[in-house]
Design a protein around this motif. Structure first.
Motif, PDB file in Angstrom:
ATOM      1  N   LEU A  65      36.780  50.118  68.549  1.00 22.46           N
ATOM      2  CA  LEU A  65      36.892  51.480  69.079  1.00 22.46           C
ATOM      3  C   LEU A  65      35.986  51.658  70.292  1.00 22.46           C
ATOM      4  N   ARG A  66      35.774  50.563  71.018  1.00 24.03           N
ATOM      5  CA  ARG A  66      34.909  50.577  72.207  1.00 24.03           C
ATOM      6  C   ARG A  66      33.505  51.068  71.869  1.00 24.03           C
ATOM      7  N   PHE A  67      33.030  50.635  70.720  1.00 26.08           N
ATOM      8  CA  PHE A  67      31.674  50.925  70.229  1.00 26.08           C
ATOM      9  C   PHE A  67      31.436  52.405  69.956  1.00 26.08           C
ATOM     10  N   LYS A  68      32.518  53.143  69.709  1.00 24.87           N
ATOM     11  CA  LYS A  68      32.414  54.559  69.341  1.00 24.87           C
ATOM     12  C   LYS A  68      33.012  54.730  67.947  1.00 24.87           C
ATOM     13  N   GLY A  69      32.213  54.436  66.941  1.00 22.50           N
ATOM     14  CA  GLY A  69      32.696  54.479  65.575  1.00 22.50           C
ATOM     15  C   GLY A  69      32.333  55.749  64.843  1.00 22.50           C
ATOM     16  N   GLY A  70      32.335  55.656  63.516  1.00 26.28           N
ATOM     17  CA  GLY A  70      32.031  56.809  62.683  1.00 26.28           C
ATOM     18  C   GLY A  70      30.541  57.000  62.474  1.00 26.28           C
ATOM     19  N   LYS A  71      30.210  57.925  61.606  1.00 23.90           N
ATOM     20  CA  LYS A  71      28.805  58.244  61.356  1.00 23.90           C
ATOM     21  C   LYS A  71      28.185  57.400  60.253  1.00 23.90           C
ATOM     22  N   GLY A  72      29.032  56.700  59.499  1.00 20.14           N
ATOM     23  CA  GLY A  72      28.518  55.674  58.601  1.00 20.14           C
ATOM     24  C   GLY A  72      28.213  56.082  57.184  1.00 20.14           C
ATOM     25  N   VAL A  73      28.602  57.277  56.767  1.00 15.64           N
ATOM     26  CA  VAL A  73      28.238  57.751  55.431  1.00 15.64           C
ATOM     27  C   VAL A  73      28.869  56.887  54.345  1.00 15.64           C
ATOM     28  N   ALA A  74      30.192  56.719  54.405  1.00 15.37           N
ATOM     29  CA  ALA A  74      30.883  55.939  53.369  1.00 15.37           C
ATOM     30  C   ALA A  74      30.475  54.473  53.410  1.00 15.37           C
ATOM     31  N   THR A  75      30.354  53.921  54.604  1.00 17.44           N
ATOM     32  CA  THR A  75      29.969  52.513  54.720  1.00 17.44           C
ATOM     33  C   THR A  75      28.553  52.291  54.210  1.00 17.44           C
ATOM     34  N   ALA A  76      27.656  53.220  54.505  1.00 23.30           N
ATOM     35  CA  ALA A  76      26.294  53.125  53.984  1.00 23.30           C
ATOM     36  C   ALA A  76      26.299  53.174  52.455  1.00 23.30           C
ATOM     37  N   ALA A  77      27.151  54.041  51.890  1.00 23.82           N
ATOM     38  CA  ALA A  77      27.250  54.124  50.436  1.00 23.82           C
ATOM     39  C   ALA A  77      27.715  52.796  49.854  1.00 23.82           C
ATOM     40  N   GLY A  78      28.714  52.183  50.509  1.00 18.45           N
ATOM     41  CA  GLY A  78      29.190  50.889  50.044  1.00 18.45           C
ATOM     42  C   GLY A  78      28.112  49.825  50.106  1.00 18.45           C
ATOM     43  N   VAL A  79      27.351  49.828  51.187  1.00 20.34           N
ATOM     44  CA  VAL A  79      26.238  48.882  51.324  1.00 20.34           C
ATOM     45  C   VAL A  79      25.218  49.082  50.192  1.00 20.34           C
ATOM     46  N   LEU A  80      24.911  50.348  49.890  1.00 19.91           N
ATOM     47  CA  LEU A  80      23.938  50.638  48.839  1.00 19.91           C
ATOM     48  C   LEU A  80      24.433  50.165  47.474  1.00 19.91           C
ATOM     49  N   PHE A  81      25.717  50.330  47.206  1.00 18.61           N
ATOM     50  CA  PHE A  81      26.285  49.813  45.955  1.00 18.61           C
ATOM     51  C   PHE A  81      26.195  48.294  45.921  1.00 18.61           C
ATOM     52  N   GLY A  82      26.361  47.656  47.083  1.00 18.07           N
ATOM     53  CA  GLY A  82      26.229  46.205  47.149  1.00 18.07           C
ATOM     54  C   GLY A  82      24.805  45.736  46.915  1.00 18.07           C
ATOM     55  N   ILE A  83      23.848  46.515  47.403  1.00 16.03           N
ATOM     56  CA  ILE A  83      22.440  46.179  47.192  1.00 16.03           C
ATOM     57  C   ILE A  83      22.092  46.271  45.709  1.00 16.03           C
ATOM     58  N   HIS A  84      22.423  47.392  45.092  1.00 20.18           N
ATOM     59  CA  HIS A  84      22.246  47.577  43.642  1.00 20.18           C
ATOM     60  C   HIS A  84      23.052  48.797  43.227  1.00 20.18           C
ATOM     61  N   TRP A  85      23.842  48.639  42.183  1.00 23.39           N
ATOM     62  CA  TRP A  85      24.741  49.726  41.799  1.00 23.39           C
ATOM     63  C   TRP A  85      24.003  51.011  41.439  1.00 23.39           C
ATOM     64  N   LEU A  86      22.781  50.890  40.923  1.00 24.22           N
ATOM     65  CA  LEU A  86      22.026  52.090  40.579  1.00 24.22           C
ATOM     66  C   LEU A  86      21.582  52.851  41.831  1.00 24.22           C
ATOM     67  N   VAL A  87      21.228  52.105  42.871  1.00 25.88           N
ATOM     68  CA  VAL A  87      20.853  52.747  44.133  1.00 25.88           C
ATOM     69  C   VAL A  87      22.069  53.477  44.709  1.00 25.88           C
ATOM     70  N   GLY A  88      23.216  52.809  44.689  1.00 24.51           N
ATOM     71  CA  GLY A  88      24.430  53.438  45.179  1.00 24.51           C
ATOM     72  C   GLY A  88      24.829  54.650  44.365  1.00 24.51           C
ATOM     73  N   LEU A  89      24.761  54.514  43.054  1.00 25.67           N
ATOM     74  CA  LEU A  89      25.162  55.610  42.175  1.00 25.67           C
ATOM     75  C   LEU A  89      24.228  56.803  42.319  1.00 25.67           C
ATOM     76  N   GLY A  90      22.940  56.545  42.407  1.00 21.20           N
ATOM     77  CA  GLY A  90      21.981  57.633  42.568  1.00 21.20           C
ATOM     78  C   GLY A  90      22.172  58.371  43.873  1.00 21.20           C
ATOM     79  N   THR A  91      22.410  57.625  44.945  1.00 19.64           N
ATOM     80  CA  THR A  91      22.639  58.242  46.250  1.00 19.64           C
ATOM     81  C   THR A  91      23.928  59.050  46.253  1.00 19.64           C
ATOM     82  N   LEU A  92      24.962  58.500  45.622  1.00 19.79           N
ATOM     83  CA  LEU A  92      26.236  59.215  45.521  1.00 19.79           C
ATOM     84  C   LEU A  92      26.079  60.517  44.737  1.00 19.79           C
ATOM     85  N   ALA A  93      25.289  60.468  43.675  1.00 19.69           N
ATOM     86  CA  ALA A  93      25.060  61.673  42.870  1.00 19.69           C
ATOM     87  C   ALA A  93      24.390  62.763  43.691  1.00 19.69           C
ATOM     88  N   VAL A  94      23.442  62.367  44.540  1.00 21.67           N
ATOM     89  CA  VAL A  94      22.773  63.334  45.421  1.00 21.67           C
ATOM     90  C   VAL A  94      23.788  63.944  46.378  1.00 21.67           C
TER      91      VAL A  94
END
Length: 211
Positions: free
Chosen positions: A108-137
Motif C-alpha cells: 500500500l506504498r507504506f501507508k497501512g493500518g493502525k495495527g490494532v488487530a495485528t498487534a493483538a495477533g502478535v501478543l497471542f503469539g507471544i503468549h496466549w494469556l498476554v493476548g487474552l488479557g489485552t483483548l479483555a481490556v
C-alpha cells in the motif's frame, strides 16, 4: 546460509506477511468500497465495519490478527522443532517486523493500518494469556465508551504490564512497549478527536473522505 542472511530473510518474511492488506483484499473480493475511500481512510477492520458489511469486517479482523499470530507462533514452532535456530532477539524482531509490515505495508506504498488487530495477533503469539488479557481490556473499554480508538489506546498501555506480569522477560516486555508506542503514535489524530469530542463511535456508517 550465514546467521546474518538467515536473520535478514526471517525479518523480511515477517514484514511481508505483516504487509498483506486484508482490508483491501477482502473489500475487493466482496465487491465493497476500498476502505481507504471512506470513514477514517484506515485499511483496518474497524473502518471496514463502517461499510455496513459485518462479514467483511470479521474477515479483515481475522486476517490482520492471524498474520501477526502466524509469524510469531510459526517462528517459535520452527525453533521448537529444531528446523531453524532463531535467537530470542530475532523472534522478538520478527514480531515487531510483522506489526510494522501492517502499519507500513509495502503493498500500500507504506501507508497501512493502525495495527490494532495485528498487534493483538502478535501478543497471542507471544503468549496466549498476554493476548487474552489485552483483548479483555479492549472489549471492556469499547463496550463502555463505544470508541474503538479509546479501547485500542487503553489496551496498548495495558499490554506491557500484562507481558511483565505473565512472562517477566525484559525482551518480550520491551517488544510490547515498541508495539504500544507505535500504536499510540498511529492514533495521534484519534487522540485529538477524542479530546475534541469529534471521534466516530463504533457502528457509525461510512462517509466519504476528502482526497
Amino acid at each position: 546460509m550465514t546467521a546474518t542472511s538467515t536473520s535478514i530473510l526471517a525479518l523480511l518474511a515477517a514484514y511481508l506477511i505483516g504487509s498483506i492488506p486484508f482490508a483491501v483484499i477482502v473489500s475487493l473480493a466482496l465487491g465493497i468500497s476500498d476502505p481507504r475511500s471512506y470513514g477514517s481512510g484506515n485499511p483496518g477492520a474497524t473502518n471496514v465495519l463502517r461499510s455496513g458489511n459485518k462479514f467483511a469486517a470479521l474477515l479483515t479482523l481475522v486476517g490482520d490478527a492471524g498474520k501477526g499470530w502466524l509469524v510469531v507462533w510459526g517462528a517459535k514452532a520452527l525453533v521448537a522443532h529444531g528446523i531453524f535456530a532463531l535467537s530470542p532477539r530475532l523472534l522478538a524482531g520478527m514480531a515487531i517486523a510483522a506489526f510494522l509490515g501492517h502499519v507500513f505495508s509495502v503493498f500500500l506504498r507504506f501507508k497501512g493500518g493502525k495495527g490494532v488487530a495485528t498487534a493483538a495477533g502478535v501478543l497471542f503469539g507471544i503468549h496466549w494469556l498476554v493476548g487474552l488479557g489485552t483483548l479483555a481490556v479492549w472489549i471492556a473499554v469499547a463496550a463502555m465508551s463505544r470508541y474503538s480508538s479509546a479501547a485500542a489506546l487503553t489496551a496498548a498501555v495495558a499490554a506491557p504490564a500484562l507481558a511483565h506480569f505473565v512472562l517477566g522477560d525484559p525482551l518480550w516486555v520491551g517488544t510490547t512497549i515498541v508495539l504500544a508506542a507505535v500504536l499510540i503514535w498511529r492514533h495521534a489524530e484519534n487522540i485529538r478527536r477524542l479530546l475534541n469530542g469529534t471521534e466516530s463511535k463504533l457502528g457509525k456508517k461510512k462517509e466519504a473522505i476528502s482526497r
